[in-house]
Design an enzyme around this catalytic site. Structure first.
Site, PDB file in Angstrom:
ATOM      1  N   TRP A   6      -0.733   3.860  -1.522  1.00 43.78           N
ATOM      2  CA  TRP A   6      -1.750   4.671  -0.577  1.00 43.78           C
ATOM      3  C   TRP A   6      -1.115   5.838   0.178  1.00 43.78           C
ATOM      4  CZ3 TRP A   6      -5.133   0.994   2.841  1.00 43.78           C
ATOM      5  CH2 TRP A   6      -6.685   2.452   3.341  1.00 43.78           C
ATOM      6  N   GLY A  10       0.739  -1.458   0.014  1.00 47.55           N
ATOM      7  CA  GLY A  10       0.017  -0.140  -0.134  1.00 47.55           C
ATOM      8  C   GLY A  10       0.699   1.563  -0.068  1.00 47.55           C
ATOM      9  N   THR A  11       1.625   1.108  -0.216  1.00 41.23           N
ATOM     10  CA  THR A  11       2.801   1.895  -0.417  1.00 41.23           C
ATOM     11  C   THR A  11       2.000   3.305  -1.320  1.00 41.23           C
ATOM     12  OG1 THR A  11       4.728   0.417  -0.757  1.00 41.23           O
ATOM     13  CG2 THR A  11       5.174   3.272  -1.556  1.00 41.23           C
ATOM     14  N   SER A  30      -1.620  -9.944  -4.610  1.00 42.88           N
ATOM     15  CA  SER A  30      -0.496  -8.619  -5.424  1.00 42.88           C
ATOM     16  C   SER A  30       0.089  -8.231  -5.786  1.00 42.88           C
ATOM     17  CB  SER A  30      -0.710  -7.037  -4.402  1.00 42.88           C
ATOM     18  OG  SER A  30      -0.591  -5.442  -4.854  1.00 42.88           O
ATOM     19  N   ARG A  55       1.284  -5.501   5.179  1.00 40.68           N
ATOM     20  CA  ARG A  55      -0.131  -5.530   4.307  1.00 40.68           C
ATOM     21  C   ARG A  55      -0.352  -7.556   5.085  1.00 40.68           C
ATOM     22  NH1 ARG A  55      -2.119  -5.077  -1.085  1.00 40.68           N
ATOM     23  NH2 ARG A  55      -4.423  -5.698  -0.658  1.00 40.68           N
ATOM     24  N   ARG A  60      -4.867  -2.050  -8.617  1.00 37.39           N
ATOM     25  CA  ARG A  60      -5.568  -2.479  -8.841  1.00 37.39           C
ATOM     26  C   ARG A  60      -7.301  -3.149  -8.276  1.00 37.39           C
ATOM     27  NH1 ARG A  60      -6.415  -8.849  -8.446  1.00 37.39           N
ATOM     28  NH2 ARG A  60      -4.946  -8.171  -5.961  1.00 37.39           N
ATOM     29  N   HIS A  89      11.816   0.926   0.162  1.00 36.38           N
ATOM     30  CA  HIS A  89      11.373  -0.212   0.402  1.00 36.38           C
ATOM     31  C   HIS A  89      12.301  -1.070   1.987  1.00 36.38           C
ATOM     32  CE1 HIS A  89       7.924  -0.252  -1.974  1.00 36.38           C
ATOM     33  NE2 HIS A  89       8.370  -0.376  -3.093  1.00 36.38           N
TER      34      HIS A  89
HETATM   35  P1  A3P Z   1      -4.112  -4.863  -4.881  1.00 39.32           P
HETATM   36  O1  A3P Z   1      -3.093  -6.060  -5.972  1.00 39.32           O
HETATM   37  O2  A3P Z   1      -4.056  -6.176  -4.047  1.00 39.32           O
HETATM   38  O3  A3P Z   1      -5.145  -4.798  -5.699  1.00 39.32           O
HETATM   39  P2  A3P Z   1       2.368  -0.470  -3.325  1.00 39.32           P
HETATM   40  O4  A3P Z   1       1.257   0.601  -3.429  1.00 39.32           O
HETATM   41  O5  A3P Z   1       2.474  -0.764  -2.274  1.00 39.32           O
HETATM   42  O6  A3P Z   1       2.555  -1.143  -5.249  1.00 39.32           O
HETATM   43  O7  A3P Z   1       0.596  -1.344  -3.566  1.00 39.32           O
HETATM   44  C1  A3P Z   1      -0.093  -1.968  -4.328  1.00 39.32           C
HETATM   45  C2  A3P Z   1      -1.307  -1.796  -3.528  1.00 39.32           C
HETATM   46  O8  A3P Z   1      -1.964  -1.431  -3.318  1.00 39.32           O
HETATM   47  C3  A3P Z   1      -2.545  -2.654  -5.473  1.00 39.32           C
HETATM   48  O9  A3P Z   1      -3.209  -3.732  -4.360  1.00 39.32           O
HETATM   49  C4  A3P Z   1      -3.418  -1.217  -5.543  1.00 39.32           C
HETATM   50  O10 A3P Z   1      -4.562  -1.759  -5.868  1.00 39.32           O
HETATM   51  C5  A3P Z   1      -3.654  -0.426  -3.777  1.00 39.32           C
HETATM   52  N1  A3P Z   1      -3.717   0.476  -3.631  1.00 39.32           N
HETATM   53  C6  A3P Z   1      -3.367   1.652  -4.182  1.00 39.32           C
HETATM   54  N2  A3P Z   1      -3.996   2.476  -4.016  1.00 39.32           N
HETATM   55  C7  A3P Z   1      -4.482   2.823  -2.999  1.00 39.32           C
HETATM   56  C8  A3P Z   1      -5.481   2.978  -2.098  1.00 39.32           C
HETATM   57  N3  A3P Z   1      -5.214   4.759  -2.445  1.00 39.32           N
HETATM   58  N4  A3P Z   1      -6.140   2.502  -1.035  1.00 39.32           N
HETATM   59  C9  A3P Z   1      -5.625   1.138  -0.972  1.00 39.32           C
HETATM   60  N5  A3P Z   1      -5.123   0.334  -1.840  1.00 39.32           N
HETATM   61  C10 A3P Z   1      -4.807   0.610  -2.640  1.00 39.32           C
END
Ligand code: A3P
Length: 317
Positions: free
Chosen positions: A72, A69-70, A160, A152, A283, A130
């Site tokens: 986010w 959720g980086t 994911s 997570r 995603r 990371h």
């Molecule tokens: P999923 O593949 O389960 O949908 P990172 O940002 O660390 O690369 O992680 C990506 C994951 O966070 C993906 O999960 C993505 O959909 C989810 N994500 C991205 N933006 C988000 C948001 N604003 N709120 C919640 N989840 C989010």
């Protein structure tokens, strides 16, 4: 650019030649460095970040396992820290710029031969990484800089991650099977893995030094976004004032950074950052998506590893 090897110093090449090496998730190799697996293309950045980065006491470091959720956390932290500068949500930079552009990943910034100049960053500097806690530069550990770790559950992190890497794999390489990816994840051999060691490093620090490390869980943030945003604001030393609460600023930032909002923006649907399409970072954004993909046997195995690794630490998902 993501996933592209920079020009490396001879020192980095020499180091890599001494490290245990395995196949990575795309076409690259990964190397075991100080207990963690790192992709070749990021080695230079990791080593230079460790060697040259000088943390300021006022710095804020967002630390995540990839796919925790980086994107986010970057959006929320940027929104929080800059809320006075951008009071009009309709004109907010997050509407037109991807969070990864607004908040730099330090090992990416250092991923070149020359040491980057950070003088243009204004205080408080907001960065992300990371790297596991044990690999952070000494100054990041010894200064009073604050670290926010977002974790997570391993099953959603894995699923994911599998999707993400398959979207980045060139067509010619073919898809990475769920079984192969699962095997690598369980053995710990994935970029910045083992997943469990990464999570535990920050978890332990957050228990020992709660004023320095805040440990957030993706699942709790999904369940209680507002309460967790307040928690983040308090930890970062910029709590919401009663006036802001009354004006609905907390809700505004939470909504601005929500998956629904960010994933529908033109910039995140159709543009690229650092050579990668922004849409790969959005995603489903749900808890429990793993149920659609993992077999009963896989679930049993992952649960067993997690139970063993987290036993006695107080950490649960
Ligand atoms: P999923 O593949 O389960 O949908 P990172 O940002 O660390 O690369 O992680 C990506 C994951 O966070 C993906 O999960 C993505 O959909 C989810 N994500 C991205 N933006 C988000 C948001 N604003 N709120 C919640 N989840 C989010």
């Amino acid at each position: 650019k993501y996933f592209q090897e920079p020009e490396m110093t001879q020192e980095c090449r020499d180091l890599i030649s001494t490290l245990p090496t395995q196949r990575g998730w795309i076409h690259e190799t990964i190397h075991q460095y100080q207990g963690f697996w790192l992709e070749t293309w990021i080695m230079q950045g990791v080593v230079a970040f460790q060697k040259h980065f000088q943390a300021h006491d006022t710095d804020i470091l967002l630390a995540t396992n990839p796919k925790a959720g980086t994107t986010w956390l970057k959006a929320l932290s940027f929104g929080l820290l800059n809320r006075v500068r951008y009071p009009d949500i309709q004109q907010h930079p997050l509407l037109t710029i991807n969070p990864h552009v607004l908040v730099t990943i330090l090992e990416h910034l250092y991923n070149k031969k020359e040491v980057p100049d950070l003088t243009s960053f204004t205080s408080p500097r907001l960065f992300s990484t990371h790297l596991p806690y044990s690999l952070l530069p000494i100054s990041a550990k010894n200064s009073t800089c604050k670290i926010v770790c977002l974790c997570r559950n391993p099953k959603d992190t894995f699923v994911s991650r599998w999707h993400f890497f398959n979207r980045l794999r060139p067509m010619s390489t073919g898809a990475l099977s769920l079984e192969d990816a699962f095997d690598m994840f369980c053995r710990g051999s994935s970029g910045f893995g083992p997943y469990w060691d990464h999570v535990l490093g920050y978890w332990k620090e957050s228990i020992e030094k709660p004023e320095k490390v805040l440990f957030l869980k993706y699942e709790e943030m999904k369940e209680q976004p507002i309460a967790n945003l307040r928690r983040l604001a308090d930890f970062l030393g910029c709590p919401f004032s009663p006036e802001e609460e009354a004006k609905g600023v907390v809700n505004d930032i939470s909504r601005l950074c929500s998956f629904d909002n960010l994933s529908k923006l033109e910039v995140n649907k159709n543009e690229k950052s650092f050579g990668v399409e922004n849409k790969v970072f959005f995603r489903r954004g749900e808890v429990g998506d793993w149920m659609k993909y993992l077999t009963a046997e896989m679930i049993k195995k992952l649960d067993r590893i997690t139970e063993e690794k987290f036993h006695g630490t107080g950490l649960r998902f």
